[in-house]
Write an enzyme that holds these catalytic residues in place. Sequence first.
Site, PDB file in Angstrom:
ATOM      1  N   TYR A  14       0.849  -1.197   0.000  1.00 23.36           N
ATOM      2  CA  TYR A  14       0.000   0.000   0.000  1.00 23.36           C
ATOM      3  C   TYR A  14       0.878   1.237   0.000  1.00 23.36           C
ATOM      4  O   TYR A  14       1.793   1.347   0.812  1.00 23.36           O
ATOM      5  CB  TYR A  14      -0.911   0.024   1.240  1.00 23.36           C
ATOM      6  CG  TYR A  14      -2.356  -0.056   0.831  1.00 23.36           C
ATOM      7  CD1 TYR A  14      -2.919   0.967   0.070  1.00 23.36           C
ATOM      8  CD2 TYR A  14      -3.144  -1.154   1.135  1.00 23.36           C
ATOM      9  CE1 TYR A  14      -4.231   0.895  -0.362  1.00 23.36           C
ATOM     10  CE2 TYR A  14      -4.459  -1.241   0.711  1.00 23.36           C
ATOM     11  CZ  TYR A  14      -5.005  -0.205  -0.033  1.00 23.36           C
ATOM     12  OH  TYR A  14      -6.295  -0.291  -0.468  1.00 23.36           O
TER      13      TYR A  14
ATOM     14  N   GLU B  28      -0.504   4.737  -0.724  1.00 28.60           N
ATOM     15  CA  GLU B  28      -1.321   5.928  -1.016  1.00 28.60           C
ATOM     16  C   GLU B  28      -0.465   7.174  -0.843  1.00 28.60           C
ATOM     17  O   GLU B  28       0.278   7.308   0.133  1.00 28.60           O
ATOM     18  CB  GLU B  28      -2.518   5.991  -0.069  1.00 28.60           C
ATOM     19  CG  GLU B  28      -3.644   5.063  -0.491  1.00 28.60           C
ATOM     20  CD  GLU B  28      -4.840   5.130   0.445  1.00 28.60           C
ATOM     21  OE1 GLU B  28      -4.702   5.663   1.559  1.00 28.60           O
ATOM     22  OE2 GLU B  28      -5.905   4.629   0.050  1.00 28.60           O
TER      23      GLU B  28
ATOM     24  N   ASP C 126      -5.427  13.610 -25.582  1.00 25.61           N
ATOM     25  CA  ASP C 126      -5.563  12.214 -25.175  1.00 25.61           C
ATOM     26  C   ASP C 126      -4.758  11.406 -26.187  1.00 25.61           C
ATOM     27  O   ASP C 126      -5.221  11.111 -27.283  1.00 25.61           O
ATOM     28  CB  ASP C 126      -7.029  11.794 -25.165  1.00 25.61           C
ATOM     29  CG  ASP C 126      -7.202  10.340 -24.721  1.00 25.61           C
ATOM     30  OD1 ASP C 126      -6.171   9.632 -24.602  1.00 25.61           O
ATOM     31  OD2 ASP C 126      -8.350   9.914 -24.510  1.00 25.61           O
TER      32      ASP C 126
ATOM     33  N   THR D 248      -2.660   5.816 -22.314  1.00 24.65           N
ATOM     34  CA  THR D 248      -2.538   4.451 -21.792  1.00 24.65           C
ATOM     35  C   THR D 248      -1.094   4.011 -21.999  1.00 24.65           C
ATOM     36  O   THR D 248      -0.396   4.528 -22.877  1.00 24.65           O
ATOM     37  CB  THR D 248      -3.434   3.476 -22.561  1.00 24.65           C
ATOM     38  OG1 THR D 248      -3.150   3.613 -23.956  1.00 24.65           O
ATOM     39  CG2 THR D 248      -4.907   3.755 -22.327  1.00 24.65           C
TER      40      THR D 248
ATOM     41  N   LYS E 198      -0.721   0.340 -25.199  1.00 20.49           N
ATOM     42  CA  LYS E 198      -1.005   0.279 -26.639  1.00 20.49           C
ATOM     43  C   LYS E 198       0.339   0.235 -27.384  1.00 20.49           C
ATOM     44  O   LYS E 198       1.153  -0.622 -27.080  1.00 20.49           O
ATOM     45  CB  LYS E 198      -1.953   1.394 -27.026  1.00 20.49           C
ATOM     46  CG  LYS E 198      -3.309   1.207 -26.305  1.00 20.49           C
ATOM     47  CD  LYS E 198      -4.371   2.233 -26.607  1.00 20.49           C
ATOM     48  CE  LYS E 198      -5.634   1.928 -25.797  1.00 20.49           C
ATOM     49  NZ  LYS E 198      -6.660   2.977 -25.922  1.00 20.49           N
TER      50      LYS E 198
ATOM     51  N   ARG F 274      -0.817  -2.815 -18.751  1.00 21.03           N
ATOM     52  CA  ARG F 274      -2.120  -2.155 -18.846  1.00 21.03           C
ATOM     53  C   ARG F 274      -2.176  -1.063 -17.781  1.00 21.03           C
ATOM     54  O   ARG F 274      -1.955  -1.316 -16.600  1.00 21.03           O
ATOM     55  CB  ARG F 274      -3.224  -3.192 -18.597  1.00 21.03           C
ATOM     56  CG  ARG F 274      -4.637  -2.708 -18.824  1.00 21.03           C
ATOM     57  CD  ARG F 274      -5.556  -3.888 -19.068  1.00 21.03           C
ATOM     58  NE  ARG F 274      -5.183  -4.544 -20.310  1.00 21.03           N
ATOM     59  CZ  ARG F 274      -5.528  -4.107 -21.531  1.00 21.03           C
ATOM     60  NH1 ARG F 274      -6.304  -3.055 -21.660  1.00 21.03           N
ATOM     61  NH2 ARG F 274      -5.113  -4.728 -22.614  1.00 21.03           N
TER      62      ARG F 274
HETATM   63  C1  PLP Z   1      -7.810   3.268 -25.136  1.00 24.87           C
HETATM   64  C2  PLP Z   1      -8.209   4.673 -24.966  1.00 24.87           C
HETATM   65  C3  PLP Z   1      -8.649   5.160 -23.725  1.00 24.87           C
HETATM   66  C4  PLP Z   1      -8.988   4.273 -22.552  1.00 24.87           C
HETATM   67  O1  PLP Z   1      -8.023   3.489 -22.028  1.00 24.87           O
HETATM   68  P1  PLP Z   1      -8.432   2.290 -21.041  1.00 24.87           P
HETATM   69  O2  PLP Z   1      -7.121   1.867 -20.464  1.00 24.87           O
HETATM   70  O3  PLP Z   1      -9.122   1.269 -21.862  1.00 24.87           O
HETATM   71  O4  PLP Z   1      -9.339   2.858 -19.989  1.00 24.87           O
HETATM   72  C5  PLP Z   1      -8.886   6.518 -23.618  1.00 24.87           C
HETATM   73  N1  PLP Z   1      -8.726   7.347 -24.663  1.00 24.87           N
HETATM   74  C6  PLP Z   1      -8.347   6.906 -25.872  1.00 24.87           C
HETATM   75  C7  PLP Z   1      -8.193   7.880 -26.989  1.00 24.87           C
HETATM   76  C8  PLP Z   1      -8.099   5.555 -26.066  1.00 24.87           C
HETATM   77  O5  PLP Z   1      -7.739   5.142 -27.281  1.00 24.87           O
END
Ligand code: PLP
Length: 418
Positions: free
Chosen positions: A60, A62, A206, A232, A235, A241
Amino acid sequence: MSSEFWGPDFDALKSQDPEIATIILDELERQRDGLQLIASENFTSPAVLAALGSTLSNKYAEGYPGKRYYGGCADVDRAEILGIERAKALFGAEHANLQPHSGASANIAVYAAFTKPGDTVLAMSLPHGGHLTHGSKVNFSGKWFDIVSYGVRQDTELIDYDELRDLAMKHRPKMICSGATAYPRLVDFEKVREICDESGAIMWVDAAHFIGLVAGKAIPSPVPYADVVSFTTHKVLRGPRGGMILSKSAHAAAIDKAIFPGLQGGPLMHAVAAKAVALKEASTPAYQSYAKSVIANAQALSSGLAEHGMRSVSGGTDTHLALIDLQALGVNGADAEKRCDAAGITLNKNSIPFDPEAPSVTSGIRVGTPAVTTQGMGIPEMAKIAEFISLAVRGKGDPAEIRAQVTELTHAFPAYPR
Ligand SMILES: *Cc1c(COP(=O)(O)O)cnc(C)c1O
């Protein structure tokens, strides 16, 4: 450092819980045998998997390094500090937060840091490639915020920056989000910055899909322009993850507070350590050449599919993914996905801009090359894959026969050694 690593012991799992062990082995086989063309997936390294499967999961922690709510955090502090330093160096960022549990969590934190419920946010429309967290009616973002959407032009299928500017000046959003989940082209961050400055909006990028290409120096970075960049780590970036946020130092406190105590509890320290491992991997020349190959492969796959009558939306791609319009074949996206699945090819149906079909049906598919490129496949293999997809989507040929050819190909480029 002691030399003994107490970590993943698959034999123990097999004897203690054969049901789950079998499922894990079956999934490993599926990943090895099939073609993994989902644009948001990749094969992470054994080093990342070792960190993920470590006893850091027990701790933990936090809070943040040096400011924890629990004792015994000296070791995990070292992991998080290293990760933060690596992220800042790799992306040239002023601030990094490695604690978001996922991309969606990172995005909730961005809303929490810069907006209040009811504020106006301008983001890419979902049918044109935006993500659920960019204002979908079924997502918190669409329920709690006044979302205005921009899209692509029908003639070019590229982002309509004139529309973006007009909407920004008309609605004066608190924040403008760029970045998407199914947009194959580069975003003009300089232009978005201008529009944000003109309209007084926070610039949020994003970068979930393409941040790995930025890390590999294969495409331009949003970091110098944006106030905040969320993404993320699993990817193209090929880490565990999870999520991450970069920002200007002026926003550091707001971002950190939004993640904890704003919306998360204890950080997943095993995942934070695994993110640090992935960042180190992504800083190498080998990763830079990987990122370039991911794009070259996506371009080869896109033109290969075009030769088989499957047009790429916007005429091609600058990134790791292509959005394929199947209308000329008279096959919808849902059927194409099913037919490919039967042939051992994993991809997803996807709406195309101005799609006449419902989101559950769609007129397109999305294909991505991060995973097959990690396997070591190159241009000649993309031509083969285009042919397999063409056979499968048209429903010509026996799916079992295509699947046998797919397996022959993937066995020549094993995702994980046997
Ligand atoms: C994949 C993705 C997310 C979300 O990611 P998760 O880990 O699945 O919650 C958010 N924004 C964009 C543009 C994405 O491609």
